[in-house]
Design an enzyme around this catalytic site. Structure first.
Site: not given
Length: 473
Positions: A287, A381
């Site tokens: 991330d 995403h």
């Protein structure tokens, strides 16, 4: 840009990303670890898996590592001694070595100091600082009878306390919680919410960038855990050091401001992986890969307020968007790895885009598979959040994970304390979030439960406190 006082500048210290002597080595297939996330994410270094392998450790060193991790029990140690006196001496030496290694590891992590006042005027600590292992986000509301003068006195106290604690010193009337620790990369960052300006008679000096964020379809916001007059971000590589700072600042606020909400987060401990790596979140995904980097030519322009700002007191500062995002982990973990990767648009093990390469390989958004469909799905995403999909919009993401127990239905109350930094939230966070809100495959697994937007002024100059140009200008 401010400079951190890093352990690499002092003899006998190691940077938080280095593997401490005696620390466990992660295998080639181990999960990626924190960053900070890297400061932005930690840059790849020569310690990457593709580097030439180092010589195999000696038996005594390997024993030292295993003992440090508690993997050699009494039975294992006894078995090693059976070989005779030589074996016993080897075990004793390994024990001594492991203790020495452990001491060095603690010292290297604990002694790293981040300056409260940068060497030259610049941003507050905690923005480009490498991610710390533990953090607290807290918001305060001024007391009903607190005016601008009271607010200035509070910021003066807070700045003095933060400077002492970040240097590893103990303030007056200290609780003693962190007496045995060094500064441990402690950072304290202060910001002002939209409501602060009305409370202090400074409405005319409120930046337009603090206008409330729009509503998004995924929002289920709790007003009691959102916004606030004043905001503080605390980060450290030791949980007691972070808690100590939290308590000291809360005590300083007594009579002037009351706690509105508090959120506690964590990241991977520096040194827990074989080499610096981008963080993983609680979904197991790497991330922060596309984070802007301080080395980027336009980094300051994207993240920090320029000289042309309408409000001069914000020049060199930044805007923080804070969101408590609960992850629906039970639903997510029922999906196969293949499904998860298509939701994100990246491989789970390496963070590489589905179009191939490594984590840092640019995504080939135009690539199609044999079926004629995009290799990276249209609603992935990574595709929707990419700067290429948002007219170049980018923000510096610097989150913490959280786990606050379990909900009544047994689902974990866990997720991401999302914190992002930008020069203009309307052109960064809001623009990207609007696009995510319209068709991000990840949105079905997330719930935005709290939100805040804060103006974070530049660091205090010598003799000043944070926010003085606003409060006394």
């Amino acid at each position: 840009m401010s400079k951190q006082t890093s352990s690499k500048n002092a003899p006998g210290k190691k940077t938080p990303g280095e593997k401490a002597p005696g620390a466990r080595s992660a295998g080639a297939g181990s999960a990626a670890g924190v960053p900070a996330p890297a400061a932005a994410p930690a840059p790849e270094t020569g310690n990457s898996p593709s580097s030439s392998p180092s010589p195999s450790p000696s038996p005594s060193l390997e024993l030292s590592r295993r003992r440090l991790l508690g993997t050699v029990g009494a039975a294992g140690a006894a078995g090693l001694v059976v070989g005779g006196a030589g074996g016993a001496i080897g075990v004793a030496a390994a024990q001594a070595g492991s203790q020495d290694a452990a001491a060095k590891a603690v010292t290297s992590i604990g002694s790293t100091e981040v300056p409260f006042r940068p060497a030259r005027a610049g941003q507050q600590a905690g923005i480009t600082t490498p991610l710390q292992a533990t953090g607290h986000l807290v918001a305060f509301d001024l007391a009903p009878d607190a005016d601008r003068k009271a607010a200035a006195a509070l910021l003066r106290r807070w700045s003095r306390t933060a400077e002492e604690l970040m240097a590893g010193r103990t303030p007056d009337a200290d609780t003693g919680v962190a007496l045995d620790a060094g500064p441990s990369s402690l950072t304290v960052t202060f910001g002002f919410g939209h409501s602060f300006f009305g409370r202090t008679g400074l409405t005319k000096r409120r930046p337009v960038q603090l206008d409330p964020l729009p509503d998004f379809s995924a929002d289920a916001l709790d007003p009691e855990r959102s916004n606030g007059d004043l905001w503080i971000q605390i980060g450290a590589d030791d949980a007691l050091v972070a808690f100590h700072a939290l308590r000291a600042l809360q005590k300083d606020a007594a009579g002037s401001a009351r706690l509105r909400w508090q959120m506690n987060g964590f990241n991977r401990t520096p040194g827990a992986t074989a080499h610096p790596m981008t963080a993983r979140n609680l979904m197991g995904q790497i991330d922060g890969t596309n984070n802007p980097k301080p080395s980027d030519q336009d980094f300051d322009e994207r993240i920090f307020v320029g000289r042309d700002a309408d409000q001069a007191w914000m020049h060199g500062g930044s805007y923080a968007v804070v969101r408590r995002i609960r992850m629906l982990l039970d639903d997510w973990e029922k999906r196969s790895r293949h499904e998860q990767e298509r939701v994100i648009g990246r491989r789970k093990d390496s963070g590489a885009p589905l179009t191939g390469g490594s984590e840092t390989t640019p995504m080939r958004l135009e690539a199609s598979g044999p079926d004629g469909l995009p290799v990276i799905p249209a609603n992935a995403h990574a595709r929707i959040a990419a700067p290429e999909s948002n007219q170049g919009a980018a923000m510096l993401r610097r989150p913490f994970s959280f786990h606050d127990g379990f909900r009544k239905d047994g689902a974990p109350d866990a997720g991401l304390l999302f914190v992002c930094w930008q020069a203009d939230p309307l052109r960064a966070f809001t623009q990207v979030q609007r696009k995510l809100d319209r068709g991000d495959a990840l949105s079905r697994f997330l719930r935005h439960e709290a939100s805040g937007l804060y103006a974070v002024p530049p660091a205090a100059e010598p003799g000043d406190y944070v926010g003085r140009p606003l409060l006394e200008g």
